[in-house]
Design an enzyme around this catalytic site. Structure first.
Site, PDB file in Angstrom:
ATOM      1  N   ASN A  49      33.485  -8.491  16.572  1.00 21.02           N
ATOM      2  CA  ASN A  49      34.879  -8.172  16.239  1.00 21.02           C
ATOM      3  C   ASN A  49      35.048  -8.187  14.718  1.00 21.02           C
ATOM      4  O   ASN A  49      34.963  -9.236  14.096  1.00 21.02           O
ATOM      5  CB  ASN A  49      35.783  -9.216  16.911  1.00 21.02           C
ATOM      6  CG  ASN A  49      37.267  -8.961  16.653  1.00 21.02           C
ATOM      7  OD1 ASN A  49      37.629  -8.136  15.812  1.00 21.02           O
ATOM      8  ND2 ASN A  49      38.109  -9.679  17.370  1.00 21.02           N
ATOM      9  N   HIS A  86      40.122  -1.155  19.824  1.00 23.46           N
ATOM     10  CA  HIS A  86      39.669  -2.274  18.988  1.00 23.46           C
ATOM     11  C   HIS A  86      38.494  -2.950  19.677  1.00 23.46           C
ATOM     12  O   HIS A  86      38.493  -3.150  20.890  1.00 23.46           O
ATOM     13  CB  HIS A  86      40.834  -3.251  18.808  1.00 23.46           C
ATOM     14  CG  HIS A  86      40.458  -4.521  18.130  1.00 23.46           C
ATOM     15  ND1 HIS A  86      39.708  -4.555  16.977  1.00 23.46           N
ATOM     16  CD2 HIS A  86      40.727  -5.822  18.442  1.00 23.46           C
ATOM     17  CE1 HIS A  86      39.538  -5.818  16.611  1.00 23.46           C
ATOM     18  NE2 HIS A  86      40.140  -6.598  17.488  1.00 23.46           N
ATOM     19  N   CYS A 114      44.125  -7.596  13.431  1.00 21.05           N
ATOM     20  CA  CYS A 114      43.240  -6.596  14.065  1.00 21.05           C
ATOM     21  C   CYS A 114      43.943  -5.253  14.298  1.00 21.05           C
ATOM     22  O   CYS A 114      43.279  -4.253  14.554  1.00 21.05           O
ATOM     23  CB  CYS A 114      42.699  -7.130  15.388  1.00 21.05           C
ATOM     24  SG  CYS A 114      41.772  -8.643  15.184  1.00 21.05           S
TER      25      CYS A 114
END
Ligand code: UT7
Length: 318
Positions: free
Chosen positions: A275, A245, A113
């Protein structure tokens, strides 16, 4: 001295939408649990034949077309992804082949990520060193293909998508002002895929001890953002937009609060995209740009954390 200016944004989301209610068909869950714990309402899911490279190409085309840039102007391609089409060649090579821009470097980076923040630092270093002048940097993921759809602790969290930036050499002191990237391999077992070419010759599925990541997230994201601000002699009050994020609304808002940034200045797309790992920050940036939020000379603070653990932050002026 060259600086690294952001000259284009692009994004792509697959058409198919999977809403929280739909997930009840796979696992014992509820819209109430998912939304209250994560802020997620829906995620986009790629078709079986729609590959990460296809998403990356569409997000790149969006940047090329919206900002009237020719693919042949690009002299380096970097793709941040955890879900490449193949073990090899790189997804970047496939994107390069599609746009027919040969004889330039193209490669993937894997920092889960945090991949896009890693990519920003690499692109910035390439440009400042004078090696390349116009870099296509894409975050693209088809995480739905490595989800265990029987595991309610993970399958409700992720989605597919891609976001892109074109970063150009500039004489103006703007663009990427500072970046910090970190890793701590002690936490490799907290978030991983239980497969790999060398391990068991399988792709594997996502396995996560969510609370381990949660525990580190707010502290590491806020500290690295403060360190990046210090690096470029700015402070929290200079930030116009905070773009973290997009994993969990609770992490997003707690990090903003710890830094002293208001919710109004915090960009959140997790409700709509879930996500999307390395794609989440460029998707949020492109979405904020398309909605007219980003104004010339605005200061942006980006930060991400993911498997590894890896984490990092970046401060830039648009
Ligand atoms: O992008 C990489 C970075 N990743 C992250 O940032 C993820 C960080 N972690 C998180 O966002 C959170 O830890 C989660 C959203 C993954 C989980 O939230 P939580 O508040 O930490 O919940 P939990 O794991 O402590 O689970 C609480 C309860 C458990 O039940 P028991 O054992 O208390 O009876 C779980 O089994 O919730 C249960 N549960 C669910 N219930 C309904 C877990 N997943 C679900 C679900 N639906 N989907």
């Amino acid at each position: 001295m060259s600086f690294s200016e952001i000259i284009a944004y692009g994004r792509y989301l697959p058409e198919t939408l999977l809403k929280n209610e739909d997930l009840k068909k796979f696992v014992d869950t509820s819209d109430e649990w998912i939304f209250s714990r994560t802020g997620i309402k829906q995620r986009h899911i790629a078709e079986k034949k729609e590959l990460t490279s296809h998403l990356a190409i569409k997000a790149s085309e969006d940047a090329f077309n919206s900002f009237k840039i020719e693919p042949k102007e690009i002299d380096c391609i970097i793709i941040a992804t955890t879900t490449p089409d193949n073990t090899f060649p790189s997804t970047a090579s496939k994107v390069q082949n599609y746009f027919k821009i040969s004889n330039i470097p193209s490669f993937d980076i894997q920092a889960v990520c945090s991949g896009f923040i890693y990519g920003i630092q690499i692109a910035d270093a390439f440009i400042k060193s004078g090696k390349y002048k116009k870099i296509l940097l894409v975050g693209a993921e088809t995480l739905s293909k490595i989800i265990d759809w029987k595991d309610r602790r993970t399958c409700v969290l992720f989605g597919d998508g891609a976001g892109s930036l074109i970063i150009s050499s500039s004489r103006k002191k703007n663009g990427i002002l500072a970046s910090k990237i970190y890793s701590d391999g002690e936490w490799i077992d907290s978030l991983y895929a239980d497969g790999g070419p060398s391990l068991n010759q399988k792709v594997g599925k996502i396995r996560m001890v969510g609370q381990d990541i949660f525990k580190h997230a707010v502290k590491k994201l806020s500290e690295s953002t403060e360190q990046a601000l210090t690096q470029c002699d700015l402070s929290v009050k200079d930030i116009n937009w905070f773009i973290p994020h997009q994993a969990n609304q609770r992490i997003i808002l707690s990090t903003a609060k710890k830094l002293g940034i208001s919710e109004e200045k915090t960009i959140s797309t997790v409700k709509f995209h879930a996500n999307t790992s390395a794609a989440s920050i460029p998707l949020a940036m492109a979405s904020a740009h398309k909605s007219g939020k980003l104004k010339k000379n605005d200061i942006l603070a980006l930060c991400a954390i993911g498997g590894g653990l890896t984490w990092g932050s970046c401060i830039l002026r648009v």
